[in-house]
Design an enzyme around this catalytic site. Structure first.
Site, PDB file in Angstrom:
ATOM      1  N   CYS A 339       0.841  -1.204   0.000  1.00 30.63           N
ATOM      2  CA  CYS A 339       0.000   0.000   0.000  1.00 30.63           C
ATOM      3  C   CYS A 339       0.881   1.261   0.000  1.00 30.63           C
ATOM      4  O   CYS A 339       1.572   1.521  -0.976  1.00 30.63           O
ATOM      5  CB  CYS A 339      -0.964  -0.042   1.177  1.00 30.63           C
ATOM      6  SG  CYS A 339      -2.375   1.081   0.980  1.00 30.63           S
ATOM      7  N   HIS A 436      -3.579  -5.466   1.216  1.00 25.64           N
ATOM      8  CA  HIS A 436      -3.342  -5.751   2.635  1.00 25.64           C
ATOM      9  C   HIS A 436      -3.739  -7.209   2.910  1.00 25.64           C
ATOM     10  O   HIS A 436      -4.686  -7.725   2.319  1.00 25.64           O
ATOM     11  CB  HIS A 436      -4.183  -4.835   3.521  1.00 25.64           C
ATOM     12  CG  HIS A 436      -3.702  -3.423   3.553  1.00 25.64           C
ATOM     13  ND1 HIS A 436      -2.504  -3.056   4.112  1.00 25.64           N
ATOM     14  CD2 HIS A 436      -4.266  -2.276   3.091  1.00 25.64           C
ATOM     15  CE1 HIS A 436      -2.344  -1.757   4.006  1.00 25.64           C
ATOM     16  NE2 HIS A 436      -3.394  -1.255   3.388  1.00 25.64           N
TER      17      HIS A 436
END
Length: 490
Positions: A339, A436
């Site tokens: 991310c 994630h």
């Protein structure tokens, strides 16, 4: 409405999250339909949860409430944590209400805003209780912060409005537990004090009988009953941690087959992405605090998510981690960015609208030939994914701002919901992704570790979490009067 009981702490990080998860599992084991609830949470460790009646893909809640929902055996809902604060600076945070971004607020402005958020809290409270036998509520911080009481929605402000009895949690490991409990009793206004039905002591090490006189002293000062003394729960270390404060206490253990270095970004987010690696017996995960170098013997560096990519990228350089990373690459080391960490690995990060702050552009670490432009629309969703490198299924979720493009995206690391995601360097040793939970898939993790020279990886991580929850619940049943705690719910 379901019956309810609430745990509030004498301070932050006294162990409320694990206690609520353990009590949720204990109640479930008794055949009760139990749900967790936390009116207000402050954490950059977020999870994606269902928004009932909304097909947009999901909303954000604190990772702790996600874990507590797992303990209850139910699907996580945004109503389990209606207000989530995600710190972006030392004085301001993004405000998420019932799963959706509500706006940004500085600390002082948020105090004025809280009165308007109580309606959302009570609305979610009603929804969580539907069809449940019991709701176990977790407070935030401490009810003794009486300077914030007039607009409180997290502790006694909620408890008094919803008429939920409170058990106070004291942490004996940090010292001063008698004073913290007696002091809380002393300074609470009578309206709040009458909500407290008793207390428990958490994180005790050694012979519990040595605290018998402490219990008598607390009773003489407060008149409150003690529901028990909980020992240091070793199984809690196998559960996802919510607060980044715990990272400061993590130290490297014995030498293992692979050392994974993780720079502790100032706005580190979703660092529980590393938990499945930490659970692997042959892997040592080392969180590196500011001011320390990335270890030269690390085989893998993981740059985690961040709530402030540009700000953390600037601090990354201030710490000299950029030079450490170059040296790591020259030694043949691998790098993974997740991310915000993925965004940092590129050539440049641009924020033309100033979404993250006053700095609107900065150069990246240059390990991937990509660039990122921050955009106002936030992606929040659970996803179906697959690793292209190993052709294995992945599991996880997306929570991010920004769009990343560039030549290295022609070598994507994964497919997410049918679309290419991430990037891989030409030599295959640097990769980035927006996914994630990347390491949660057991088969992928085993193959990934094998590629780094670690044989026999791929434990059943989810089963390990379930076993840890069962162990915590069993300990609480042994050391707490759970019959009395559940019986006082109303």
């Amino acid at each position: 409405m379901a019956k309810a009981i609430m745990l509030q702490g004498t301070g932050s990080d006294v162990g409320k999250t694990v206690l609520v998860a353990g009590l949720c599992r204990a109640a479930r084991n008794r055949g009760l339909k139990v749900r967790p609830f936390k009116p207000q949470n402050m954490s950059n460790n977020a999870a994606v949860a269902d928004i009932p009646g909304d097909n947009s893909g999901g909303g954000e809640i604190g990772r702790a409430q996600w874990l507590q929902a797992i303990a209850c055996g139910v699907v996580p809902s945004v109503h389990m944590n209606p207000v989530l604060l995600k710190p972006q600076t030392d004085v301001g945070a993004q405000v998420v209400v019932q799963g959706k971004v509500f706006g940004e607020a500085r600390a002082r402005d948020y105090q004025a805003l809280k009165g308007r958020l109580m309606d959302a809290v009570l609305d979610s409270w009603a929804k969580v209780g539907e069809g449940a036998d019991l709701v176990i509520v977790e407070g935030a911080g401490s009810p003794a912060e009486i300077n914030l009481r007039s607009r409180d929605i997290a502790n006694m402000g909620f408890a008094t409005r919803a008429d939920v009895p409170v058990i106070l949690v004291g942490d004996i490991d940090r010292g001063g537990v008698i004073a913290s409990i007696a002091g809380t009793h002393l300074i609470l206004p009578e309206e709040d004090r009458r909500m407290i039905v008793g207390y428990l002591i958490n994180k005790f090490r050694g012979d519990v009988s040595l605290f018998d006189d402490g219990i008598k002293a607390i009773e003489s000062f407060t008149g409150w009953r003690c529901f028990g003394v909980v020992p240091w729960l070793k199984a809690a270390a196998r559960l996802p941690s919510e607060d980044s404060v715990v990272l400061e206490r993590l130290v490297s253990g014995e030498k293992r087959a692979l050392k994974v270095a993780v720079p502790m970004l100032s706005r580190i987010a979703n660092f529980d992405d590393l938990d499945p690696l930490k659970a692997e017996p042959q892997v040592e995960v080392m969180f590196v605090p500011p001011g320390q170098h990335l270890p030269e013997d690390a085989g893998l560096v993981v740059i985690p998510g961040s709530k402030s990519t540009i700000g953390d990228l600037l601090r990354f350089r201030e710490n000299g981690w950029d030079r450490d990373l170059v040296a790591h690459r020259k030694r043949g080391g691998h790098v993974v960015g997740i991310c915000g960490g993925f965004q940092m690995l590129g050539r440049v990060v641009r924020d033309p609208d100033g979404i993250e702050g006053s700095v609107t552009e900065t150069r990246g670490l240059g390990l991937l030939d990509v660039e990122t432009v921050m955009e106002s629309e936030k992606t929040v969703r659970n996803v179906s994914a697959r690793s292209l490198q190993f052709d294995l299924p992945l599991e996880g979720y997306e929570i991010h701002l920004g769009r990343t493009t560039g030549p290295d995206t022609l070598r994507p690391s994964a497919v997410i919901n049918g679309a290419d995601d991430g990037a891989i360097s030409a030599d295959g040793k640097v990769s980035g992704t927006y996914l994630h939970g990347l390491f949660s898939a057991d088969a992928f993790r085993a193959k990934f570790l094998e590629n780094l020279g670690v044989k026999g990886g791929g434990i059943d991580y989810r089963a390990e979490v379930e076993r840890a929850l069962d162990e915590v619940a069993a300990e609480l049943e042994t050391h707490l009067d759970c019959d009395a705690i559940f019986g006082l719910a109303r």
